[in-house]
Design an enzyme around this catalytic site. Structure first.
Site, PDB file in Angstrom:
ATOM      1  N   HIS A 467      55.162  19.634  -9.730  1.00 30.53           N
ATOM      2  CA  HIS A 467      55.429  18.196  -9.787  1.00 30.53           C
ATOM      3  C   HIS A 467      55.197  17.445  -8.481  1.00 30.53           C
ATOM      4  CE1 HIS A 467      56.765  14.559 -11.503  1.00 30.53           C
ATOM      5  NE2 HIS A 467      57.663  15.043 -12.333  1.00 30.53           N
ATOM      6  N   TYR A 583      68.098   7.753 -17.004  1.00 35.10           N
ATOM      7  CA  TYR A 583      66.868   7.658 -16.212  1.00 35.10           C
ATOM      8  C   TYR A 583      65.683   7.572 -17.163  1.00 35.10           C
ATOM      9  CZ  TYR A 583      63.407   9.132 -12.638  1.00 35.10           C
ATOM     10  OH  TYR A 583      62.333   9.205 -11.770  1.00 35.10           O
ATOM     11  N   THR A 596      56.443   6.565  -8.993  1.00 31.91           N
ATOM     12  CA  THR A 596      57.324   6.198 -10.104  1.00 31.91           C
ATOM     13  C   THR A 596      58.483   5.332  -9.633  1.00 31.91           C
ATOM     14  OG1 THR A 596      58.676   8.194  -9.821  1.00 31.91           O
ATOM     15  CG2 THR A 596      56.830   8.327 -11.371  1.00 31.91           C
TER      16      THR A 596
END
Length: 774
Positions: A467, A583, A596
């Site tokens: 990630h 979230y 993001t």
């Protein structure tokens, strides 16, 4: 060992008659062609850099400006208003250069400066245009006159045929929100989660922070925003991803699935052949990523898709990217193989890659001592892996083999299991499929690589991604391209093999060698135990909701994403009897190097609607979904709160000052972490004529020990796929029960919006059957 001899360009032996020198013409030819390919790629890279560097102009426009200026000079007019003469005066005097030649050189220099100024002006205008975000807040389907004019201007200033990275210099920087706005929106977001006394205490903390320390920290952030391209991204990558010392498997890595209903071929090697070939077709220059075909998205994350690895460190990891790689590393039954996908300067055909993969599958050699579960080091805690890497893999044969893995374009696993929607219990098989992609056996993926592609025995495939280097939409773009190219462009022959012929002289894939000492084997076992415990604790549920989709939701004039988020809020409230900090990931790639932002989906409006649901309050539902869409748009346009609060916290740590407000804000758990996986390249998939060719999307592990991770993918008009994760160790969570709550919440919300409908109509089309391995 024939391939080893072919790789040697020359050999010599010492004889009584002297030195006998033998040249291998085939090997020399290979070296020459490989070098030519490398130089061609360098030339293309330089060419693309030039084109991108002068964008939105083109290199040929320079010649046009030069010719135009020279033409005006010969008509005895001076468009430079005396500047060409000034340049001529300051040129170095040369006896070999005539006055006329000096005038031409001066004109060329002036033309170049004028051209560069025009480029700078056009880029500045485009940057200002791209800073306009009012279009996002307009009602869907209705465009104001101002926005229409803006779209036309963006297209004019975008030039012709931009490349992937052409817009990078024209994207605006991420703005720093004001302290006042961030604190106000934060307090608003936590109001439904706190009672009056708790909220009053938090309000006082926020006011104290805003009036004192907040302004000081804000000054440093504004200074960084002036200096850096993005005031968030570098800190976000380092502190959120790279400094984490817990396992990245499950906690950070995520996955993507294959087609839901079909398997293009049941032959494992053939599926790998087409798919691997497709990945390498994606690598050349591609068009820019555009939102609504007009608005460019930042492509900075695309640079690290291939040839990228996360390197473990004792205090912090690093992301290492190499310029180019012409091979992949393949794992099968405990062995690691290097497979070159270029031969004589050309990309191997899908059939040739299938041939090479089959060679690996048929290779009977056993793994060397300690090799079989070596990958568990990447699945366990980061500090032991960092120490082991330094101690056992920093020199000799282990270093060469590890370098080979880390510098590979990507990692491939040939799995011995069969996965996908199959058998008598397709729902349970999807759950197993998800868990396999998320963590596998904890040692048969290389979790540090930018991504690992998994090919199963029955022809199914999937992807596991690290990630830190990029966010899911970037890899999803590649994955969509690969799935579409594999099935609709390359295809398979009647027997299920890749099309084309094979060059039988291809050198065999090279098995990597290792020398693993007993102490290292012990560390591998310890990392595997940590990873296995984590994997066993994950509870996963994947299901495809097909009673209705975005088609019916849009008819109710509601955003599909807002509808699903309200359903998740309702499902959580029904299960736990309370609300939680929620979230939802939103991108900020409208800005340079954007990643993001968080959309806090649990709001005063959503909680008021859910509490009043028994009164069938449509108005509150619409207010709640409109508020959600407003928050989503604010996040996309740089007005979110969480990244701002995070950066303020980082600055406070650098300054060595404590903020009770920031400390409490950053410690709040996200018990409901959600993300939508959008289909970005709808033109690649004909869902109307081929509804079976839809991916199930992807998912991730739970963020909080007592919470849920929910990923969803809206496909076509009548399908929504959900991926739900939580932990078995928490008695309050159950992925399957939460899935049932989500299904019921979706039905109830549609019934609320369509009261005349006693039951949401089922999709009439019969679902395609799974294509199984024969």
């Amino acid at each position: 060992m024939a391939e080893a001899h072919q790789a040697v360009a020359f050999q010599f032996t010492v004889t009584p008659d002297g030195i006998d020198l033998q040249l291998s013409h085939q090997a020399l030819t290979e070296i020459y062609l490989s070098g030519m390919r490398s130089w061609k790629k360098r030339i293309v890279r330089i060419k693309n850099s030039v084109i991108t560097g002068v964008y939105p102009a083109s290199p040929s426009s320079w010649l046009f400006v030069v010719i135009a200026i020279l033409a005006t000079m010969y008509t005895r007019s001076d468009p430079s208003m005396g500047l060409i003469a000034k340049i001529q005066e300051h040129l170095p005097v040369s006896q070999s250069m005539s006055t006329q030649c000096q005038a031409v050189v001066s004109a060329v220099l002036f033309s170049t400066m004028l051209w560069l100024m025009l480029i700078f002006t056009m880029r500045l205008c485009l940057k200002q245009l791209l800073s306009y975000h009012r279009w996002m807040f307009e009602q869907h389907g209705k465009m104001s006159t101002t926005t229409k004019i803006w779209v036309a201007l963006v297209r004019i200033f975008s030039g012709r045929k931009p490349l992937l990275y052409s817009y990078q210099g024209s994207l605006p920087n991420l703005p720093v929100p004001t302290i006042k706005d961030t604190v106000k929106r934060y307090l608003e977001s936590v109001r439904p989660l706190m009672d009056d006394k708790e909220y009053e205490r938090m309000t006082k903390l926020a006011a104290e922070f805003e009036s004192s320390l907040g302004n000081r920290l804000q000054w440093y952030l504004k200074l960084k925003a002036l200096w850096a391209s993005n005031y968030v991204s570098d800190w976000w990558e380092e502190y959120v991803y790279l400094r984490g010392r817990s396992p990245i498997m499950v906690n950070s890595n995520y996955y993507g699935m294959d087609f839901l209903y079909v398997t293009p071929t049941p032959i494992q090697a053939a599926r790998a052949g087409n798919s691997i070939h497709s990945f390498f077709l994606y690598r050349p220059t591609s068009p820019p990523l555009l939102l609504r075909t007009v608005i460019p998205l930042c492509a900075a994350q695309c640079e690290r898709i291939f040839n990228t690895t996360r390197i473990p460190g004792e205090e912090t990891d690093t992301v290492q990217h190499w310029q180019d790689s012409d091979y992949i590393v393949v794992y099968h039954r405990g062995r690691y193989f290097r497979l070159r996908v270029y031969q004589a300067g050309r990309l191997l055909s899908p059939r040739e890659i299938e041939f090479q993969i089959q060679r690996i599958l048929d290779d009977p050699s056993p793994p060397s001592k300690g090799e079989a579960k070596l990958g568990a080091l990447t699945a366990g805690d980061r500090v032991p892996w960092a120490k082991a890497r330094t101690k056992y893999f920093s020199s000799g044969i282990n270093k060469r083999s590890l370098d080979c893995i880390e510098k590979a374009a990507f990692f491939v696993t040939l799995d011995d299991e069969e996965q996908g929607m199959m058998g008598d219990d397709p729902a349970a098989s999807l759950d197993r499929y998800a868990k396999s992609l998320l963590h596998g056996k904890c040692y048969d993926r290389w979790f540090d690589k930018s991504f690992t592609v998994v090919y199963y025995k029955n022809g199914k495939n999937g992807i596991n991604a690290e990630h830190s280097w990029a966010d899911a939409p970037v890899l999803a773009h590649v994955w969509e391209y690969t799935l579409a190219t594999d099935s609709f462009q390359l295809g398979y022959n009647a027997e299920g093999h890749c099309k084309g012929d094979v060059d039988p002289s291809l050198p065999r894939p090279v098995k990597l060698s290792w020398e693993i000492p007993p102490e290292c084997e012990e560390q591998i076992a310890q990392s595997l135990a940590v990873a296995q415990a984590l994997a066993d604790d994950v509870d996963f549920h994947v299901f495809s909701f097909q009673e209705f989709g975005k088609g019916k939701v849009k008819k109710c004039r509601v955003s599909p994403d807002g509808f699903i988020q309200m359903a998740l809020q309702l499902a959580y409230f029904r299960e736990r009897g309370t609300f939680c900090l929620t979230y939802e990931a939103s991108m900020t790639r409208l800005f340079r190097e954007g990643r993001t932002e968080t959309v806090r989906s649990c709001t005063n409006e959503s909680s008021a609607f859910i509490r009043a649901l028994e009164d069938v309050c449509k108005h509150l539902f619409r207010v709640a979904t409109e508020k959600h869409q407003l928050l989503y748009r604010l996040a996309m346009t740089g007005a979110g709160i969480d990244r701002h609060l995070f950066c303020l916290y980082v600055v406070s740590k650098y300054l060595g000052v404590e903020s009770p407000f920031l400390k409490e804000v950053l410690s709040e758990p996200w018990r409901l972490s959600t993300s939508q996986t959008p289909i970005q390249q709808v033109e690649l998939f004909d869902i109307d004529n081929h509804p079976e060719y839809v991916s199930c999307g992807g998912g991730f592990g739970p963020v909080a020990d007592d919470g849920y991770g929910v990923s969803y993918c809206v496909l076509g008009e009548n399908m929504i796929n959900f991926h739900i994760s939580c932990k078995h160790s928490c008695p309050d969570t159950d992925a399957h029960k939460f899935g049932d709550q989500i299904r019921q919440a979706l039905r109830d919300l549609l019934k609320l919006l369509s009261p005349s409908q006693t039951e949401a109509s089922k999709t009439e089309e019969s679902q395609p059957k799974v294509k199984k391995e024969q």
